[in-house]
Design a protein around this motif. Structure first.
Motif, PDB file in Angstrom:
ATOM      1  N   ALA A  61      21.128  15.915  91.257  1.00 42.29           N
ATOM      2  CA  ALA A  61      21.434  17.169  91.943  1.00 42.29           C
ATOM      3  C   ALA A  61      21.829  16.950  93.397  1.00 42.29           C
ATOM      4  CB  ALA A  61      20.256  18.119  91.851  1.00 42.29           C
ATOM      5  N   ALA A  62      21.203  15.985  94.069  1.00 47.35           N
ATOM      6  CA  ALA A  62      21.488  15.761  95.477  1.00 47.35           C
ATOM      7  C   ALA A  62      22.698  14.859  95.697  1.00 47.35           C
ATOM      8  CB  ALA A  62      20.270  15.152  96.152  1.00 47.35           C
ATOM      9  N   GLU A  63      23.211  14.270  94.646  1.00 53.81           N
ATOM     10  CA  GLU A  63      24.290  13.300  94.798  1.00 53.81           C
ATOM     11  C   GLU A  63      25.509  13.712  93.977  1.00 53.81           C
ATOM     12  OE1 GLU A  63      24.963   8.570  94.073  1.00 53.81           O
ATOM     13  OE2 GLU A  63      22.946   9.359  94.108  1.00 53.81           O
ATOM     14  N   PRO A  64      26.500  14.315  94.624  1.00 54.31           N
ATOM     15  CA  PRO A  64      27.718  14.680  93.885  1.00 54.31           C
ATOM     16  C   PRO A  64      28.493  13.427  93.489  1.00 54.31           C
ATOM     17  CG  PRO A  64      28.015  15.082  96.214  1.00 54.31           C
ATOM     18  CD  PRO A  64      26.580  14.672  96.028  1.00 54.31           C
ATOM     19  N   VAL A  65      29.321  13.553  92.485  1.00 52.78           N
ATOM     20  CA  VAL A  65      30.138  12.433  92.036  1.00 52.78           C
ATOM     21  C   VAL A  65      31.202  12.148  93.092  1.00 52.78           C
ATOM     22  CG1 VAL A  65      31.711  11.631  90.238  1.00 52.78           C
ATOM     23  CG2 VAL A  65      29.716  12.995  89.627  1.00 52.78           C
ATOM     24  N   LEU A  66      31.348  10.874  93.418  1.00 56.79           N
ATOM     25  CA  LEU A  66      32.343  10.471  94.415  1.00 56.79           C
ATOM     26  C   LEU A  66      33.756  10.617  93.860  1.00 56.79           C
ATOM     27  CD1 LEU A  66      30.683   7.161  95.669  1.00 56.79           C
ATOM     28  CD2 LEU A  66      30.824   9.322  96.906  1.00 56.79           C
ATOM     29  N   PRO A  67      34.715  10.871  94.726  1.00 57.59           N
ATOM     30  CA  PRO A  67      36.119  10.869  94.292  1.00 57.59           C
ATOM     31  C   PRO A  67      36.504   9.463  93.807  1.00 57.59           C
ATOM     32  CG  PRO A  67      35.906  11.813  96.474  1.00 57.59           C
ATOM     33  CD  PRO A  67      34.578  11.246  96.122  1.00 57.59           C
ATOM     34  N   PRO A  68      37.484   9.362  92.931  1.00 53.15           N
ATOM     35  CA  PRO A  68      37.830   8.064  92.326  1.00 53.15           C
ATOM     36  C   PRO A  68      38.091   6.931  93.313  1.00 53.15           C
ATOM     37  CG  PRO A  68      39.034   9.832  91.263  1.00 53.15           C
ATOM     38  CD  PRO A  68      38.313  10.451  92.415  1.00 53.15           C
ATOM     39  N   LEU A  69      38.898   7.155  94.319  1.00 53.11           N
ATOM     40  CA  LEU A  69      39.230   6.069  95.247  1.00 53.11           C
ATOM     41  C   LEU A  69      38.017   5.635  96.059  1.00 53.11           C
ATOM     42  CD1 LEU A  69      41.417   4.194  96.244  1.00 53.11           C
ATOM     43  CD2 LEU A  69      42.086   5.941  97.911  1.00 53.11           C
ATOM     44  N   ALA A  70      37.222   6.584  96.516  1.00 54.29           N
ATOM     45  CA  ALA A  70      36.020   6.252  97.283  1.00 54.29           C
ATOM     46  C   ALA A  70      35.031   5.470  96.414  1.00 54.29           C
ATOM     47  CB  ALA A  70      35.369   7.517  97.821  1.00 54.29           C
ATOM     48  N   LEU A  71      34.888   5.872  95.167  1.00 53.82           N
ATOM     49  CA  LEU A  71      33.988   5.179  94.244  1.00 53.82           C
ATOM     50  C   LEU A  71      34.479   3.760  93.984  1.00 53.82           C
ATOM     51  CD1 LEU A  71      31.544   5.261  92.357  1.00 53.82           C
ATOM     52  CD2 LEU A  71      33.021   6.300  90.628  1.00 53.82           C
ATOM     53  N   TYR A  72      35.763   3.614  93.740  1.00 54.42           N
ATOM     54  CA  TYR A  72      36.369   2.300  93.494  1.00 54.42           C
ATOM     55  C   TYR A  72      36.112   1.353  94.671  1.00 54.42           C
ATOM     56  CZ  TYR A  72      40.244  -1.006  92.741  1.00 54.42           C
ATOM     57  OH  TYR A  72      41.008  -2.130  92.570  1.00 54.42           O
ATOM     58  N   LYS A  73      36.364   1.832  95.874  1.00 58.13           N
ATOM     59  CA  LYS A  73      36.151   1.010  97.067  1.00 58.13           C
ATOM     60  C   LYS A  73      34.675   0.669  97.258  1.00 58.13           C
ATOM     61  CE  LYS A  73      40.166   2.579  99.693  1.00 58.13           C
ATOM     62  NZ  LYS A  73      40.625   3.321 100.894  1.00 58.13           N
ATOM     63  N   ALA A  74      33.800   1.637  97.003  1.00 60.60           N
ATOM     64  CA  ALA A  74      32.360   1.408  97.154  1.00 60.60           C
ATOM     65  C   ALA A  74      31.866   0.349  96.165  1.00 60.60           C
ATOM     66  CB  ALA A  74      31.593   2.712  96.968  1.00 60.60           C
ATOM     67  N   ILE A  75      32.386   0.375  94.951  1.00 56.29           N
ATOM     68  CA  ILE A  75      31.991  -0.622  93.953  1.00 56.29           C
ATOM     69  C   ILE A  75      32.442  -2.011  94.380  1.00 56.29           C
ATOM     70  CG2 ILE A  75      32.401  -1.428  91.595  1.00 56.29           C
ATOM     71  CD1 ILE A  75      32.533   1.581  90.788  1.00 56.29           C
ATOM     72  N   LEU A  76      33.681  -2.133  94.837  1.00 54.54           N
ATOM     73  CA  LEU A  76      34.173  -3.448  95.260  1.00 54.54           C
ATOM     74  C   LEU A  76      33.407  -3.957  96.481  1.00 54.54           C
ATOM     75  CD1 LEU A  76      38.029  -3.094  94.715  1.00 54.54           C
ATOM     76  CD2 LEU A  76      36.337  -4.212  93.244  1.00 54.54           C
ATOM     77  N   ARG A  77      33.037  -3.055  97.393  1.00 52.94           N
ATOM     78  CA  ARG A  77      32.216  -3.459  98.549  1.00 52.94           C
ATOM     79  C   ARG A  77      30.834  -3.916  98.088  1.00 52.94           C
ATOM     80  NH1 ARG A  77      34.589   0.863 101.182  1.00 52.94           N
ATOM     81  NH2 ARG A  77      32.850   2.201 100.659  1.00 52.94           N
ATOM     82  N   ALA A  78      30.255  -3.210  97.137  1.00 52.02           N
ATOM     83  CA  ALA A  78      28.936  -3.585  96.623  1.00 52.02           C
ATOM     84  C   ALA A  78      28.990  -4.959  95.957  1.00 52.02           C
ATOM     85  CB  ALA A  78      28.428  -2.528  95.646  1.00 52.02           C
ATOM     86  N   HIS A  79      30.084  -5.253  95.270  1.00 49.58           N
ATOM     87  CA  HIS A  79      30.228  -6.561  94.648  1.00 49.58           C
ATOM     88  C   HIS A  79      30.185  -7.672  95.692  1.00 49.58           C
ATOM     89  CE1 HIS A  79      32.252  -5.300  90.585  1.00 49.58           C
ATOM     90  NE2 HIS A  79      31.020  -4.847  90.713  1.00 49.58           N
ATOM     91  N   VAL A  80      30.813  -7.437  96.840  1.00 55.42           N
ATOM     92  CA  VAL A  80      30.833  -8.448  97.902  1.00 55.42           C
ATOM     93  C   VAL A  80      29.416  -8.784  98.359  1.00 55.42           C
ATOM     94  CG1 VAL A  80      31.509  -8.872 100.299  1.00 55.42           C
ATOM     95  CG2 VAL A  80      33.132  -7.830  98.723  1.00 55.42           C
ATOM     96  N   HIS A  81      28.591  -7.770  98.490  1.00 54.89           N
ATOM     97  CA  HIS A  81      27.260  -7.959  99.069  1.00 54.89           C
ATOM     98  C   HIS A  81      26.157  -8.184  98.037  1.00 54.89           C
ATOM     99  CE1 HIS A  81      28.886  -6.960 102.956  1.00 54.89           C
ATOM    100  NE2 HIS A  81      29.430  -5.870 102.446  1.00 54.89           N
ATOM    101  N   LYS A  82      26.333  -7.726  96.818  1.00 53.82           N
ATOM    102  CA  LYS A  82      25.226  -7.728  95.867  1.00 53.82           C
ATOM    103  C   LYS A  82      25.383  -8.679  94.683  1.00 53.82           C
ATOM    104  CE  LYS A  82      23.299  -4.209  98.023  1.00 53.82           C
ATOM    105  NZ  LYS A  82      21.946  -4.055  98.458  1.00 53.82           N
ATOM    106  N   LEU A  83      26.609  -9.009  94.299  1.00 48.48           N
ATOM    107  CA  LEU A  83      26.799  -9.890  93.138  1.00 48.48           C
ATOM    108  C   LEU A  83      26.805 -11.350  93.564  1.00 48.48           C
ATOM    109  CD1 LEU A  83      29.600  -8.276  90.915  1.00 48.48           C
ATOM    110  CD2 LEU A  83      27.140  -8.207  90.590  1.00 48.48           C
ATOM    111  N   PRO A  84      26.296 -12.237  92.704  1.00 49.89           N
ATOM    112  CA  PRO A  84      26.422 -13.672  92.984  1.00 49.89           C
ATOM    113  C   PRO A  84      27.902 -14.059  93.037  1.00 49.89           C
ATOM    114  CG  PRO A  84      24.924 -13.274  91.139  1.00 49.89           C
ATOM    115  CD  PRO A  84      25.562 -11.968  91.480  1.00 49.89           C
ATOM    116  N   ALA A  85      28.228 -15.061  93.818  1.00 44.38           N
ATOM    117  CA  ALA A  85      29.626 -15.467  94.023  1.00 44.38           C
ATOM    118  C   ALA A  85      30.331 -15.780  92.712  1.00 44.38           C
ATOM    119  CB  ALA A  85      29.686 -16.664  94.958  1.00 44.38           C
ATOM    120  N   GLU A  86      29.613 -16.372  91.736  1.00 39.29           N
ATOM    121  CA  GLU A  86      30.274 -16.749  90.486  1.00 39.29           C
ATOM    122  C   GLU A  86      30.580 -15.541  89.597  1.00 39.29           C
ATOM    123  OE1 GLU A  86      25.810 -17.298  89.943  1.00 39.29           O
ATOM    124  OE2 GLU A  86      27.291 -17.934  91.429  1.00 39.29           O
TER     125      GLU A  86
END
Length: 122
Positions: A17-42
């Protein structure tokens, strides 16, 4: 995807309820940014490639229900990546039962690629 559809989105569950769905481009960019910081390099190239191909494949979808479902699932994914819960994540039988044969095949292919990425780094 039309911006007017994004404004019509209403959360399905109380915890969203407190978190609306992000617009497609913002969500796409946020996911790729999260990958940089949260996923292992491999795993990052595999994750980035998968996200890019999925967003590209769904770029021309016009059905509002499909758009909302797509964005909601990817926002859940982003939440899992940011929270670190993806590492111990397992799919329930209920989630698997809801998947189409195409989705099961896609999941299997993703698992095979993840195993290759893991074994090539070892």
């Amino acid at each position: 995807m039309r911006p007017s559809i994004i404004r019509m989105i209403r959360p399905r569950r109380p915890e969203r309820a407190a978190e609306p769905v992000l617009p497609p481009l913002a969500l796409y960019k946020a996911i790729l940014r999260a990958h940089v910081h949260k996923l292992p390099a491999e795993l990052r190239p595999l994750g980035d490639q998968y996200v890019k191909s999925e967003f590209k494949a769904h770029k021309s979808i016009d059905n509002p229900l499909h758009i909302i479902g797509f964005l909601t699932q990817w926002q859940d994914y982003l939440r899992n990546i940011d929270g670190g819960s993806w590492m111990q994540g397992k799919m329930s039988q209920e989630e698997l039962d809801k998947m189409s044969p195409e989705q099961i095949g896609q999941l299997y292919e993703l698992m095979q690629e993840a195993k290759k990425a893991g074994s090539s780094q070892a």
